[in-house]
Design a protein around this motif. Sequence first.
Motif, PDB file in Angstrom:
ATOM      1  N   GLN A   1     162.467 121.756  11.982  1.00 49.68           N
ATOM      2  CA  GLN A   1     161.306 121.969  11.117  1.00 49.68           C
ATOM      3  C   GLN A   1     160.010 121.639  11.849  1.00 49.68           C
ATOM      4  O   GLN A   1     159.019 122.370  11.753  1.00 49.68           O
ATOM      5  N   VAL A   2     160.042 120.529  12.596  1.00 52.70           N
ATOM      6  CA  VAL A   2     158.849 120.142  13.362  1.00 52.70           C
ATOM      7  C   VAL A   2     158.578 121.151  14.465  1.00 52.70           C
ATOM      8  O   VAL A   2     157.430 121.551  14.705  1.00 52.70           O
ATOM      9  N   ASP A   3     159.630 121.577  15.163  1.00 50.92           N
ATOM     10  CA  ASP A   3     159.446 122.538  16.255  1.00 50.92           C
ATOM     11  C   ASP A   3     158.836 123.842  15.754  1.00 50.92           C
ATOM     12  O   ASP A   3     157.904 124.392  16.368  1.00 50.92           O
TER      13      ASP A   3
ATOM     14  N   ALA B   1     146.703 128.703  11.063  1.00 54.31           N
ATOM     15  CA  ALA B   1     146.294 127.575  10.232  1.00 54.31           C
ATOM     16  C   ALA B   1     147.149 127.563   8.966  1.00 54.31           C
ATOM     17  O   ALA B   1     146.656 127.781   7.859  1.00 54.31           O
ATOM     18  N   ASP B   2     148.439 127.316   9.142  1.00 52.88           N
ATOM     19  CA  ASP B   2     149.399 127.360   8.045  1.00 52.88           C
ATOM     20  C   ASP B   2     149.469 125.982   7.390  1.00 52.88           C
ATOM     21  O   ASP B   2     149.982 125.036   7.987  1.00 52.88           O
TER      22      ASP B   2
ATOM     23  N   SER C   1     151.198 120.321   7.331  1.00 50.49           N
ATOM     24  CA  SER C   1     151.504 119.121   6.537  1.00 50.49           C
ATOM     25  C   SER C   1     152.761 118.415   7.041  1.00 50.49           C
ATOM     26  O   SER C   1     152.930 117.221   6.808  1.00 50.49           O
ATOM     27  N   ARG C   2     153.658 119.144   7.715  1.00 51.19           N
ATOM     28  CA  ARG C   2     154.834 118.505   8.291  1.00 51.19           C
ATOM     29  C   ARG C   2     154.495 117.738   9.562  1.00 51.19           C
ATOM     30  O   ARG C   2     155.270 116.891  10.001  1.00 51.19           O
ATOM     31  N   LEU C   3     153.360 118.051  10.150  1.00 50.81           N
ATOM     32  CA  LEU C   3     152.956 117.415  11.397  1.00 50.81           C
ATOM     33  C   LEU C   3     152.022 116.232  11.163  1.00 50.81           C
ATOM     34  O   LEU C   3     152.156 115.192  11.816  1.00 50.81           O
TER      35      LEU C   3
ATOM     36  N   MET D   1     142.350 115.738  11.711  1.00 48.79           N
ATOM     37  CA  MET D   1     142.890 115.055  12.885  1.00 48.79           C
ATOM     38  C   MET D   1     143.516 116.063  13.843  1.00 48.79           C
ATOM     39  O   MET D   1     143.308 116.006  15.068  1.00 48.79           O
ATOM     40  N   ILE D   2     144.278 117.007  13.302  1.00 47.34           N
ATOM     41  CA  ILE D   2     144.903 118.032  14.147  1.00 47.34           C
ATOM     42  C   ILE D   2     143.845 118.860  14.849  1.00 47.34           C
ATOM     43  O   ILE D   2     143.928 119.124  16.060  1.00 47.34           O
TER      44      ILE D   2
END
Length: 611
Positions: free
Chosen positions: A415-417, A428-429, A434-436, A442-443
Amino acid sequence: MFPSMNVEPNGRRRPVLESARLRAAAWILAAACALEALFILRGTFGMMAAGVFRAPVMDQWSFLNRVRLWQAGRQSFWNLLWRQHNEHRMIVGFLILFLDQTLAASRGTFSTACAWTLQALHALLWCVIFWRVEKSAPARTAYAALALGVFFSAAQFENFLWPFQANFVAVFLLASAAVLCFIRHCRTRGAGSLSAALALAAAATFCMANGVLLWPIFLLMAVLEGAPSRTVVVVLASGAALMAAYLHGYATPVQHANPLLSILHPDLLTGYLGIYFINVWAGLPAFVTPVRAGVFMEALFAAFIGAYVWRRRNGGARDYAFYAYSALFLFGTAALTALGRVNLGWAQAESSRYDTPAFIFWICAASAAGLFLSRRGKAAIKILGMPLVAAAAMAGMVLPRQTDSVRRGADWVRQVDISGLSLALGAADPAAWSRLYPDPEMILSVLPYLKSRRLSLFSDPAVEELGRPLSAEFRTSPELRCPGLFSGFIAVPSAAPGLRVGRVFGKGWDGSARKRPLQTVFIADKRGAVVGLAYAFRPVERFSGSPDPLRGDWGGYARRTPGNNRLYAYGVLPGARACLIGSLALSSTRLKASKTFSTGTGAAPGAKSRL
């Protein structure tokens, strides 16, 4: 005929046959525990083989932002290490992450290797401590199997997979080593062991906030274990100095509860403690509520420590010292966590990272129980005690959750990958971001820094293929195809004006008899240039025998270049080969998928053979 008899030191006589049967039973239990430990290790290593995070996750963004500000000259390196992170002063953890950035381009491989190495050293330390007081071979074998199963249970998958968690693993190893060294000092009066204990406690203090608990524990140990008065003075001075430094400029994190106010809600704290420790057990009956579990844990802890203090004051229980003080540190860790995080709800106590201290607490209890049983009068209890305790702990804690935990850990990595690919492709999903990290600002602030220095996912060889011809690195051919489907393209907001990007998804297998899912899929345009990347939702290995509806599915992101109305999906095969899965016609009104081996797919433009 009667069986031959042997004489015990106390004058009693017992049948040799009965003793041999007991030893055989003990070896059978120990062998079963060893097989279970091998099963645990295989599953946890298999989870790790599914891959490491290709993108930063949660707190890693905060650390990368610190490094970005330091390299921009906006803060000192000391401030980078010293500045408070939540309630912690994470000098040790940030040094590990800094080395990971220096040695592994912030891809997490160094940090993750540190976590695994520290966990292995911790398991070895506990085995050596137990083996020094227990000479029975079956008991030693069963205990080693229990230690391996507990310390490498996949239920702790956050600490094995998340590079930021190396310091979380480190603090418990440092605490165990510090307690052991201080016990040695109390019994030998050695200055070297005292210096080692103080140094390890200082490292633990600046690793995680619970490290500060070692200083009051040292004072209690000095009193109970008969340390010289100068030791008390040294511990008081050292602890006071480090605590003053720790609390200088300290502020309670805004997202955490005020510990002084948390004390006013003992029911919430008790329920949090109950979940924290009982969560590692499987198959608990319905009447075990969080509060009842917490009351039980408080009673168990009080009985364990009380019994040790009472026996120690009477000159006994020397071999239980390490387990008693370790349990005190671990229970204090849980209480400290509850005081600061009870406002986040009881569900937060179920986080897999907390399974590490909970498991170690229970192996404390198992160690003490095994030693106690091995010193009882009856031969059956002496011989079978530790193997039975180990088998019960493995069956009740470790085994039932292993398979599901392995799957959850591997799924989390994927999921992270896949979410990280949104950063690489300029999407810009919100769901992926939100998973990151919960704060998009910050991102956005750190992302240019990662790109410019080719850190984290931007140092991934697969990401580096974006924009290049697929045939430059992979052998392709119109005849080289894999069964599967390019299912769709769903447009998502882009992070740059004029960029058109979307989610892509489909299915794909390598075409072998075992029908292995394709792990990496490149998306190419009609010119054969790589414009997208996708990963499998599931790793190659099956972690469960039940049918998996997502097995073979892949997902990722791709850009839609001007004038390009068709995308092609290629699966990566061994030997630097890429097989065509299918193509997708892009339209403003509809999306049309085409399967491999259908007459509508045809040869992919730009696919040149390098065979």
